[in-house]
Design an enzyme around this catalytic site. Structure first.
Site, PDB file in Angstrom:
ATOM      1  N   GLU A  89     -91.608 -16.000 -37.070  1.00  0.00           N
ATOM      2  CA  GLU A  89     -91.326 -16.708 -38.061  1.00  0.00           C
ATOM      3  C   GLU A  89     -91.257 -18.412 -37.456  1.00  0.00           C
ATOM      4  OE1 GLU A  89     -87.797 -15.620 -40.397  1.00  0.00           O
ATOM      5  OE2 GLU A  89     -88.116 -13.892 -40.130  1.00  0.00           O
ATOM      6  N   GLU A 118     -81.454  -9.684 -38.903  1.00  0.00           N
ATOM      7  CA  GLU A 118     -80.490 -10.439 -38.845  1.00  0.00           C
ATOM      8  C   GLU A 118     -78.887  -9.789 -38.813  1.00  0.00           C
ATOM      9  OE1 GLU A 118     -81.247 -13.609 -41.825  1.00  0.00           O
ATOM     10  OE2 GLU A 118     -83.097 -13.805 -41.141  1.00  0.00           O
TER      11      GLU A 118
HETATM   12  O1  G3I Z   1     -89.708 -16.029 -57.043  1.00  0.00           O
HETATM   13  C1  G3I Z   1     -88.852 -16.706 -57.763  1.00  0.00           C
HETATM   14  C2  G3I Z   1     -89.075 -17.650 -58.722  1.00  0.00           C
HETATM   15  O2  G3I Z   1     -89.637 -16.587 -59.765  1.00  0.00           O
HETATM   16  C3  G3I Z   1     -87.927 -18.219 -59.319  1.00  0.00           C
HETATM   17  O3  G3I Z   1     -88.261 -18.973 -60.283  1.00  0.00           O
HETATM   18  C4  G3I Z   1     -87.244 -19.089 -58.054  1.00  0.00           C
HETATM   19  C5  G3I Z   1     -86.041 -19.812 -58.565  1.00  0.00           C
HETATM   20  O4  G3I Z   1     -85.124 -20.293 -57.350  1.00  0.00           O
HETATM   21  O5  G3I Z   1     -86.791 -18.347 -56.914  1.00  0.00           O
HETATM   22  C6  G3I Z   1     -88.255 -17.632 -56.511  1.00  0.00           C
HETATM   23  O6  G3I Z   1     -87.764 -16.861 -55.499  1.00  0.00           O
HETATM   24  C7  G3I Z   1     -87.498 -17.506 -54.347  1.00  0.00           C
HETATM   25  C8  G3I Z   1     -88.283 -17.028 -53.478  1.00  0.00           C
HETATM   26  O7  G3I Z   1     -87.946 -17.317 -52.126  1.00  0.00           O
HETATM   27  C9  G3I Z   1     -89.921 -17.053 -53.410  1.00  0.00           C
HETATM   28  O8  G3I Z   1     -90.184 -18.515 -53.471  1.00  0.00           O
HETATM   29  C10 G3I Z   1     -85.900 -17.387 -54.102  1.00  0.00           C
HETATM   30  O9  G3I Z   1     -85.141 -17.997 -54.877  1.00  0.00           O
HETATM   31  C11 G3I Z   1     -85.732 -17.999 -52.609  1.00  0.00           C
HETATM   32  O10 G3I Z   1     -84.268 -17.466 -52.034  1.00  0.00           O
HETATM   33  C12 G3I Z   1     -86.690 -17.232 -51.804  1.00  0.00           C
HETATM   34  O11 G3I Z   1     -86.494 -17.611 -50.271  1.00  0.00           O
HETATM   35  C13 G3I Z   1     -86.758 -16.972 -49.367  1.00  0.00           C
HETATM   36  C14 G3I Z   1     -85.930 -16.640 -48.302  1.00  0.00           C
HETATM   37  O12 G3I Z   1     -86.307 -15.910 -47.219  1.00  0.00           O
HETATM   38  C15 G3I Z   1     -84.866 -15.875 -48.837  1.00  0.00           C
HETATM   39  O13 G3I Z   1     -85.475 -14.364 -49.184  1.00  0.00           O
HETATM   40  C16 G3I Z   1     -87.988 -17.791 -48.477  1.00  0.00           C
HETATM   41  O14 G3I Z   1     -89.002 -17.944 -49.424  1.00  0.00           O
HETATM   42  C17 G3I Z   1     -88.413 -17.188 -47.233  1.00  0.00           C
HETATM   43  O15 G3I Z   1     -89.213 -17.860 -46.519  1.00  0.00           O
HETATM   44  C18 G3I Z   1     -87.183 -16.880 -46.403  1.00  0.00           C
HETATM   45  O16 G3I Z   1     -87.590 -16.088 -45.291  1.00  0.00           O
HETATM   46  C19 G3I Z   1     -86.590 -15.800 -44.140  1.00  0.00           C
HETATM   47  C20 G3I Z   1     -87.026 -14.320 -43.649  1.00  0.00           C
HETATM   48  O17 G3I Z   1     -87.178 -13.373 -44.537  1.00  0.00           O
HETATM   49  C21 G3I Z   1     -85.917 -13.854 -42.778  1.00  0.00           C
HETATM   50  N1  G3I Z   1     -85.514 -14.992 -41.752  1.00  0.00           N
HETATM   51  C22 G3I Z   1     -85.227 -16.290 -42.427  1.00  0.00           C
HETATM   52  C23 G3I Z   1     -86.286 -16.714 -43.399  1.00  0.00           C
HETATM   53  C24 G3I Z   1     -86.022 -18.218 -43.832  1.00  0.00           C
HETATM   54  O18 G3I Z   1     -84.980 -18.144 -44.590  1.00  0.00           O
END
Ligand code: G3I
Length: 380
Positions: free
Chosen positions: A271, A166
């Site tokens: 994705e 990105e």
């Molecule tokens: O693991 C922690 C947990 O310990 C905590 O209690 C909780 C509170 O919010 O957060 C958890 O982490 C979250 C994580 O996902 C695991 O569920 C993060 O907050 C959350 O921001 C994270 O979101 C991910 C996002 O990327 C940001 O990294 C999504 O799961 C994931 O599907 C998404 O994937 C991205 C690709 O990497 C890049 N392209 C877009 C795609 C969708 O956004």
């Protein structure tokens, strides 16, 4: 004599029955739908992004389905910088190790996601011990060491890396990120150079969303040409494919394929998911910083997905897979971004707390039969 005859008849009947039931068994087996990975063998990998519970086996059912249906794995979060390298002098490899072990044990094509991204990267990466911004050279050193360590650890096991994720705005200009402001536009080429040095046999990808937008696609082609000009191979572009039921139009997705292919670049759909919920203020793509306030009107299917919408979802998946088949010579992989609807990030983006249904498996780990049928239908 009569008794013997009767006995013989009964014996014959029993043999016939067992053959018949055996045939039935065979019949059932041959008509049972093929697993996705088998249906597309020789065409492209069919992958899934998995979470930590699935990687570690805490989600046993999930892990079974993953092994049954898919032949490529992506890590939804556990190889991102903030997870794997949370502090300057501390790497956290446990979850990533479990992920790679699962993929290796199951003979899957394992993807690394992602090395350089503006998001989910701790602030310390860009600062010195006093909190002052690093120089270009110092940041390049941090980048190189991170890439050498992570790619080096999984060398030969992780087969393909989303090296840079990105880096573009939707209008095709370069996104303002700390990587870019400190290093300059060539942070991308540098990342590829470091990844290639760390594992010369790994496939390297540039990954982004909304590449169906022509300006953004042109930006991606320019980036990839710049990397190739340095003599570093780029195996494919990753079009993330966070789509909706009607957007982008199929013709726009086809242009993704034809334009990249014309530019000599293969395409992976990295994705894939299809949101069935109403658009939230026109937000599309996957910019994680987008957030829209919750409203019941934006969350209409809390009690289950109406059959009509399920059929639309199935048709949409079917038409996308038909397109992937049409360009199979230049499509290496199609990866779903999550296993079950419960796992999907789309329940919380761009609106938190919605009930979305974007994937192949429902919340009870049941495959969505109409979706499965439409997808498998394209192989006939
Ligand atoms: O693991 C922690 C947990 O310990 C905590 O209690 C909780 C509170 O919010 O957060 C958890 O982490 C979250 C994580 O996902 C695991 O569920 C993060 O907050 C959350 O921001 C994270 O979101 C991910 C996002 O990327 C940001 O990294 C999504 O799961 C994931 O599907 C998404 O994937 C991205 C690709 O990497 C890049 N392209 C877009 C795609 C969708 O956004």
């Amino acid at each position: 004599m009569k008794k013997g005859y009767t006995f013989f008849t009964l014996f014959l009947l029993a043999v016939c029955c067992s053959v018949l039931s055996c045939n039935n068994g065979v019949q059932k087996k041959t008509t049972a739908p093929l697993a996705l990975k088998d249906a597309f063998t020789g065409k492209f990998y069919v992958g899934v992004a998995i979470n930590r519970k699935q990687a570690t086996g805490q989600d046993i059912k999930g892990q079974q389905l993953i092994k049954q249906q898919f032949n490529s794995l992506s890590p939804e979060n556990d190889l991102k910088w903030q997870n794997i390298h949370p502090e300057r002098s501390r790497y956290a490899f446990d979850a990533a190790d479990a992920y790679v072990k699962l993929g290796t044990d199951s003979g899957m094509f394992i993807i690394g996601h992602t090395l350089v991204w503006h998001s989910q990267t701790p602030d310390w990466v860009f600062e010195d011990a006093q909190g002052k911004p690093l120089t270009r050279d110092a940041l390049l050193k941090v980048m190189q060491q991170h890439i050498a360590t992570v790619v080096g650890r999984y060398k030969g096991r992780i087969k393909g890396w989303d090296v840079v994720n990105e880096a573009l705005n939707d209008d095709g200009t370069m996104r303002d990120s700390k990587w870019r402001s400190i290093i300059g536009d060539d942070f991308i080429e540098k990342a590829f150079e470091f990844a290639h040095a760390a594992d010369p046999d790994a496939e390297l990808y540039y990954n982004d969303y909304n590449l169906y937008k022509p300006e953004k696609r042109a930006g991606a082609i320019a980036i990839i040409n710049r990397i190739k000009a340095k003599g570093i191979p780029v195996a494919a572009v990753g079009e993330q494919a966070h789509y909706g039921l009607v957007y982008p139009a199929l013709a726009e997705v086809e242009r993704v394929l034809t334009d990249f292919i014309k530019a000599g670049i293969d395409v992976n759909f990295t994705e894939l998911d299809i949101s069935v919920l109403p658009d939230a203020q026109g937000v599309d793509g996957a910019d994680v910083s987008n957030a829209v306030r919750y409203d019941d009107k934006l969350n209409p299917y809390t009690d289950g997905l109406p059959d009509k919408v399920q059929q639309e979802l199935a048709k949409r998946y079917g038409s996308l897979f038909a397109l992937f088949m049409k360009y199979q010579d230049n499509v290496g992989r199609v990866t779903f971004w999550g296993l079950t609807d419960e796992d999907s990030w789309l329940n919380n983006w761009p609106v938190r707390g919605r009930t979305n249904y974007p994937l192949l498996f429902d919340r009870n780990y049941e495959i969505k039969v109409p979706v499965q049928q439409e997808i498998l239908g394209v192989t006939r």
